[in-house]
Every structure is written in C-alpha cells, then in structure tokens.
Design a protein around this motif. Structure first.
Motif, mmCIF file in Angstrom:
data_model
loop_
_atom_site.group_PDB
_atom_site.id
_atom_site.type_symbol
_atom_site.label_atom_id
_atom_site.label_comp_id
_atom_site.label_asym_id
_atom_site.label_seq_id
_atom_site.Cartn_x
_atom_site.Cartn_y
_atom_site.Cartn_z
ATOM 1 N N TYR A 155 97.739 -9.283 14.492
ATOM 2 C CA TYR A 155 97.839 -9.361 15.946
ATOM 3 C C TYR A 155 97.366 -8.037 16.531
ATOM 4 C CZ TYR A 155 100.410 -13.617 15.160
ATOM 5 O OH TYR A 155 100.749 -14.875 14.768
ATOM 6 N N ALA A 156 96.619 -8.130 17.633
ATOM 7 C CA ALA A 156 96.051 -6.929 18.234
ATOM 8 C C ALA A 156 96.043 -7.052 19.751
ATOM 9 C CB ALA A 156 94.628 -6.720 17.730
ATOM 10 N N ALA A 157 96.002 -5.889 20.403
ATOM 11 C CA ALA A 157 95.977 -5.844 21.861
ATOM 12 C C ALA A 157 94.560 -5.958 22.402
ATOM 13 C CB ALA A 157 96.623 -4.554 22.351
ATOM 14 N N SER A 158 93.559 -5.647 21.572
ATOM 15 C CA SER A 158 92.183 -5.675 22.040
ATOM 16 C C SER A 158 91.249 -6.159 20.941
ATOM 17 C CB SER A 158 91.758 -4.265 22.486
ATOM 18 O OG SER A 158 90.398 -4.227 22.819
ATOM 19 N N VAL A 159 90.402 -7.134 21.276
ATOM 20 C CA VAL A 159 89.373 -7.648 20.362
ATOM 21 C C VAL A 159 88.092 -7.771 21.165
ATOM 22 C CG1 VAL A 159 88.649 -9.573 18.910
ATOM 23 C CG2 VAL A 159 91.055 -8.927 18.984
ATOM 24 N N GLN A 160 86.998 -7.227 20.633
ATOM 25 C CA GLN A 160 85.721 -7.290 21.334
ATOM 26 C C GLN A 160 84.581 -7.159 20.345
ATOM 27 O OE1 GLN A 160 86.285 -4.155 24.078
ATOM 28 N NE2 GLN A 160 86.262 -2.565 22.564
ATOM 29 N N GLN A 161 83.387 -7.477 20.822
ATOM 30 C CA GLN A 161 82.209 -7.284 19.995
ATOM 31 C C GLN A 161 82.046 -5.789 19.785
ATOM 32 O OE1 GLN A 161 78.708 -9.280 21.328
ATOM 33 N NE2 GLN A 161 77.371 -8.055 20.062
ATOM 34 N N GLY A 162 81.855 -5.387 18.538
ATOM 35 C CA GLY A 162 81.762 -3.969 18.225
ATOM 36 C C GLY A 162 80.403 -3.379 18.518
ATOM 37 N N ALA A 163 80.341 -2.061 18.478
ATOM 38 C CA ALA A 163 79.085 -1.349 18.668
ATOM 39 C C ALA A 163 78.200 -1.509 17.439
ATOM 40 C CB ALA A 163 79.363 0.125 18.937
ATOM 41 N N LEU A 164 78.820 -1.786 16.290
ATOM 42 C CA LEU A 164 78.059 -2.054 15.074
ATOM 43 C C LEU A 164 77.617 -3.514 15.075
ATOM 44 C CD1 LEU A 164 80.420 -0.290 12.514
ATOM 45 C CD2 LEU A 164 78.210 0.537 13.311
ATOM 46 N N TYR A 165 76.351 -3.759 14.866
ATOM 47 C CA TYR A 165 75.812 -5.110 14.899
ATOM 48 C C TYR A 165 76.479 -5.960 13.815
ATOM 49 C CZ TYR A 165 72.534 -8.966 14.676
ATOM 50 O OH TYR A 165 71.985 -10.217 14.676
ATOM 51 N N GLY A 166 76.966 -7.150 14.199
ATOM 52 C CA GLY A 166 77.550 -8.077 13.242
ATOM 53 C C GLY A 166 79.015 -7.831 12.940
ATOM 54 N N PHE A 167 79.677 -7.005 13.736
ATOM 55 C CA PHE A 167 81.079 -6.706 13.515
ATOM 56 C C PHE A 167 81.901 -6.999 14.761
ATOM 57 C CE2 PHE A 167 79.121 -4.365 10.149
ATOM 58 C CZ PHE A 167 80.058 -4.310 9.140
ATOM 59 N N VAL A 168 83.158 -7.365 14.548
ATOM 60 C CA VAL A 168 84.124 -7.550 15.628
ATOM 61 C C VAL A 168 85.075 -6.366 15.577
ATOM 62 C CG1 VAL A 168 86.013 -8.987 16.478
ATOM 63 C CG2 VAL A 168 83.958 -10.057 15.568
#
Length: 108
Positions: free
Chosen positions: A21-34
């Motif tokens: 469980y997390a407070a924040s989930v987003q597309q990462g700055a690294l390509y292909g990572f969450v």
C-alpha cells in the motif's frame, strides 16, 4: 474534507506476489517503470505479529521511493482504506506476462 488516496499495488518479484500500500503511484521518470512512493505499513501495535508484513517492512526499510518494472505490475487499485501488506507464492496465479518483442540481431 477529502482523504488522502491510498493505493494497493500488486506485483511479481522473484516468483512471489507482493501486495503493498502506498500514498503515491505514478509513471516514473525511468522509461517502463512505475514509481511507488511513501509505502504504508500497519502501525498498530498488537500481540499478533504477521511475519509476511514484517518481512516487507524489513525489505522496504529506509526506502522513500521505489521503481517497479511495468511488466511486473499485476494491478494498481485506489482503495478506501489501507490493508495489510503481504507476500505470497505466485506459482498458483494465472498471470500471463505481456509479450515483449525479441531484439533484432541484425541491428547494431
């Protein structure tokens, strides 16, 4: 007053399914990572200790932000309240990985 969102992230790592469980989930700055930030754990003190959650706490101890490969993610849900983080064996799961293109040997 709006509550802060809580996200349940289920992913595969080394043949095991992780549910965190997390407070924040987003597309990462690294390509292909969450990008998963501010991982939440149950802070209630109790006589019963869940070894799975304790293992996750130890594994993510001191981690502010983690990047999970997109192909390892099973699902991400925004949930009403935080649950118990856990690790379980993924051998019985019926999860088909997203097909990845094979590298072209002729390209340099």
């Amino acid at each position: 007053m709006a509550k802060d969102p809580v996200f349940r992230v289920v992913f595969i790592n080394n043949g095991k399914s992780y549910e965190i469980y997390a407070a924040s989930v987003q597309q990462g700055a690294l390509y292909g990572f969450v990008e998963v930030e501010d991982i939440l754990f149950d802070n209630r003190s109790s006589l019963v200790v869940d070894p799975g959650e304790e293992k996750l706490k130890a594994e993510f101890d001191g981690v502010k932000k983690t990047n999970i490969p997109l192909h390892a993610i099973i699902r991400i849900d925004e949930v009403e309240k935080q649950g118990v983080a856990k690790i379980f064996d993924a051998s019985g799961d019926v999860v088909t990985p997203f097909p990845m293109p094979k590298p072209d040997k002729n390209k340099s």
